[in-house]
Enzyme design. Structure first.
Site, PDB file in Angstrom:
ATOM      1  N   HIS A 140       0.595  -1.313   0.027  1.00 31.89           N
ATOM      2  CA  HIS A 140       0.157  -0.038  -0.199  1.00 31.89           C
ATOM      3  C   HIS A 140       0.881   1.259  -0.013  1.00 31.89           C
ATOM      4  O   HIS A 140       0.206   2.318  -0.103  1.00 31.89           O
ATOM      5  CB  HIS A 140      -0.937  -0.029   1.193  1.00 31.89           C
ATOM      6  CG  HIS A 140      -0.129   0.310   2.591  1.00 31.89           C
ATOM      7  ND1 HIS A 140       0.623  -0.829   3.454  1.00 31.89           N
ATOM      8  CD2 HIS A 140      -0.065   1.391   3.385  1.00 31.89           C
ATOM      9  CE1 HIS A 140       0.975  -0.193   4.380  1.00 31.89           C
ATOM     10  NE2 HIS A 140       0.672   1.064   4.222  1.00 31.89           N
TER      11      HIS A 140
HETATM   12  C1  UD1 Z   1      -1.972   5.360   6.262  1.00 31.28           C
HETATM   13  C2  UD1 Z   1      -0.632   5.933   6.799  1.00 31.28           C
HETATM   14  C3  UD1 Z   1       0.415   4.699   6.386  1.00 31.28           C
HETATM   15  C4  UD1 Z   1      -0.077   3.341   7.005  1.00 31.28           C
HETATM   16  C5  UD1 Z   1      -1.463   3.075   6.362  1.00 31.28           C
HETATM   17  C6  UD1 Z   1      -1.983   1.584   6.857  1.00 31.28           C
HETATM   18  C7  UD1 Z   1      -0.166   8.208   6.616  1.00 31.28           C
HETATM   19  C8  UD1 Z   1       0.395   9.162   6.103  1.00 31.28           C
HETATM   20  N1  UD1 Z   1      -0.206   7.128   6.073  1.00 31.28           N
HETATM   21  O1  UD1 Z   1      -1.879   5.332   4.864  1.00 31.28           O
HETATM   22  O2  UD1 Z   1       1.389   5.333   7.294  1.00 31.28           O
HETATM   23  O3  UD1 Z   1       0.844   2.428   6.772  1.00 31.28           O
HETATM   24  O4  UD1 Z   1      -2.522   4.039   6.767  1.00 31.28           O
HETATM   25  O5  UD1 Z   1      -3.106   1.378   6.276  1.00 31.28           O
HETATM   26  O6  UD1 Z   1      -0.899   8.455   7.587  1.00 31.28           O
HETATM   27  N2  UD1 Z   1      -9.270   4.670   2.237  1.00 31.28           N
HETATM   28  C9  UD1 Z   1     -10.525   4.155   2.141  1.00 31.28           C
HETATM   29  N3  UD1 Z   1     -11.126   3.612   3.399  1.00 31.28           N
HETATM   30  C10 UD1 Z   1     -10.282   3.952   4.580  1.00 31.28           C
HETATM   31  C11 UD1 Z   1      -9.116   4.493   4.555  1.00 31.28           C
HETATM   32  C12 UD1 Z   1      -8.420   4.827   3.275  1.00 31.28           C
HETATM   33  O7  UD1 Z   1     -10.935   4.017   0.833  1.00 31.28           O
HETATM   34  O8  UD1 Z   1     -10.801   3.514   5.407  1.00 31.28           O
HETATM   35  C13 UD1 Z   1      -8.691   5.066   0.797  1.00 31.28           C
HETATM   36  C14 UD1 Z   1      -8.924   6.731   0.494  1.00 31.28           C
HETATM   37  O9  UD1 Z   1      -9.090   6.663  -1.045  1.00 31.28           O
HETATM   38  C15 UD1 Z   1      -7.587   7.353   0.766  1.00 31.28           C
HETATM   39  C16 UD1 Z   1      -6.675   6.225   0.751  1.00 31.28           C
HETATM   40  O10 UD1 Z   1      -7.137   5.029   1.054  1.00 31.28           O
HETATM   41  O11 UD1 Z   1      -7.584   8.553   0.027  1.00 31.28           O
HETATM   42  C17 UD1 Z   1      -5.352   6.423   1.531  1.00 31.28           C
HETATM   43  O12 UD1 Z   1      -5.843   6.601   2.915  1.00 31.28           O
HETATM   44  P1  UD1 Z   1      -4.868   7.666   3.954  1.00 31.28           P
HETATM   45  O13 UD1 Z   1      -5.537   7.339   5.265  1.00 31.28           O
HETATM   46  O14 UD1 Z   1      -4.531   8.789   3.439  1.00 31.28           O
HETATM   47  O15 UD1 Z   1      -3.537   6.751   3.881  1.00 31.28           O
HETATM   48  P2  UD1 Z   1      -3.096   5.272   3.705  1.00 31.28           P
HETATM   49  O16 UD1 Z   1      -2.472   5.114   2.540  1.00 31.28           O
HETATM   50  O17 UD1 Z   1      -4.028   4.561   4.303  1.00 31.28           O
END
Ligand code: UD1
Length: 364
Positions: free
Chosen positions: A207
């Site tokens: 991811h």
């Molecule tokens: C975040 C953390 C990362 C961690 C990861 C574990 C930061 C900068 N990054 O990354 O360190 O390893 O979590 O999972 O804090 N999304 C959904 N549903 C959710 C959550 C996210 O659909 O419940 C999608 C959204 O499109 C979002 C993307 O995933 O834009 C990324 O989510 P985000 O929380 O920004 O970062 P992660 O890649 O999950």
């Protein structure tokens, strides 16, 4: 009565706060331990299932911030968390790990002169293109208590001039969760659900933006999975970020049939899949540690790791971002060339207890 608020936001936070919440129970007449969920992760399978599996109570505060750019997400958390802090006036906040919720909440508390404890302090990848590295450095620099999981963290904080009086080598709270819940993994049916035989499949999680946000990289990773899939069954629970990018780049149909793509998996089922895997291929931080504790071979497709102990004495193989190299190392492992590993110091299931003792003796 003292009041502490622990912050969770994203998936890897839940298993770190659960043992802390349990460890504060004996102090309940003197310390009120509350949980604030920022809502950074909000899908049922990225969040609620972990509260259930980890026997965490419903959060006392839910900020509901959701996704967004880094600035939007961090800013929204700060605005909402400030309201909680002004209302609740806690004596301390606890943040864990390195996600945007970690820096957002520690920064908010610091501006209100509320002390912060950072659990999992001192880890450094020395790669400032990773958002997590910025979050770690900034959080450590404004925290009053720095609880460290491995010795590299002590060296890093010393090199950065952090006073020794703030730093405590307490071990790994994520391993506390693993130790506590391992006996429960026998009760799950995930192995039969995925038709997985113990010791005979490869578990994959990917991811990191550097691996999954660009078409070319993601496409090469799919080639890598197909190539491993020709040797073993591959189980690939897919993170929402990766899933969305595979859709966007039109890559979902490129995986061959031996690569089983599934939705994100809850804590107990995932632990079961880690424990029984022959090999794990990942770019996660926490899984490098969980596999080292369990002695499972782990190939990490990243250039750096902030958790060097997993490579130095554990079963982690850091293969860089050259996927050909990842393929070669994976194939060698699947042909029997396994690395023996040891469990790092103080990864013994008792880290949260040590942390609570230190906090209690300082606050009370
Ligand atoms: C975040 C953390 C990362 C961690 C990861 C574990 C930061 C900068 N990054 O990354 O360190 O390893 O979590 O999972 O804090 N999304 C959904 N549903 C959710 C959550 C996210 O659909 O419940 C999608 C959204 O499109 C979002 C993307 O995933 O834009 C990324 O989510 P985000 O929380 O920004 O970062 P992660 O890649 O999950």
């Amino acid at each position: 009565m003292k009041k502490i608020i622990s912050v969770v936001g994203a998936r890897p936070n839940f298993m770190k706060v659960a043992p802390l919440h349990r460890a504060f129970r004996p102090y309940k007449d003197k310390i009120q331990h509350l949980i604030c969920h920022t809502g950074q992760h909000y899908d049922e399978k990225m969040s609620k299932i972990f509260f259930d599996d980890l026997e965490l109570p419903r959060p006392d505060f839910y900020l509901g911030v959701g996704s967004g750019s880094h600035a939007q997400q961090t800013g929204k958390i700060m605005i909402e968390f400030e309201k909680v802090l002004l209302e609740e006036k806690p004596d301390l906040i606890i943040v864990v790990g390195d996600v945007n919720s970690t820096i957002a909440c520690s920064l908010t508390a610091s501006k209100l002169q509320i002390p912060t404890a950072h659990v999992e302090a001192g880890l450094r990848s020395f790669d400032r293109t990773m958002p997590e590295e910025i979050n770690r450095i900034l959080t450590d620099s404004i925290s009053e208590y720095l609880f460290v999981t491995e010795k590299s963290g002590l060296t890093n904080l010393k090199n950065e001039g952090v006073p020794e009086s703030k730093v405590y080598f307490t071990g790994n709270v994520m391993i506390d969760s693993l130790v506590h819940f391992l006996p429960k993994t026998n009760g799950t049916n995930v192995m039969s659900k995925f038709d997985a035989a113990p010791g005979n499949y490869v578990l994959v999680t990917l991811h990191r933006p550097s691996n999954v946000d660009h078409r070319e990289q993601l496409s090469s990773l799919i080639d890598l999975l197909n190539s491993i899939g020709a040797m073993r069954r591959v189980i690939f629970p897919i993170h929402p970020r990766t899933s969305k990018n595979m859709e966007k780049f039109g890559l979902k149909n490129r995986l061959n049939s031996n690569v089983l793509l599934t939705e994100p998996i809850g804590y107990l089922d995932f632990l079961t899949l880690i424990k029984n895997a022959e090999l794990i291929l990942t770019d996660s931080g926490g899984i490098q540690e969980e596999s080292t504790y369990l002695g499972i071979q782990c190939v990490t497709v990243r250039k750096t790791t902030e958790r060097p102990v997993t490579v130095e004495i554990g079963t982690n193989h850091l293969v860089g971002d050259n996927y050909k190299n990842a393929e070669q190392v994976s194939k060698e492992i699947l042909s029997g060339k396994k690395k023996a590993g040891k469990i790092p110091e103080k990864w013994d299931g008792k880290a949260a207890g040590r942390i609570c003792e230190i906090i209690a003796s300082s606050l009370l």
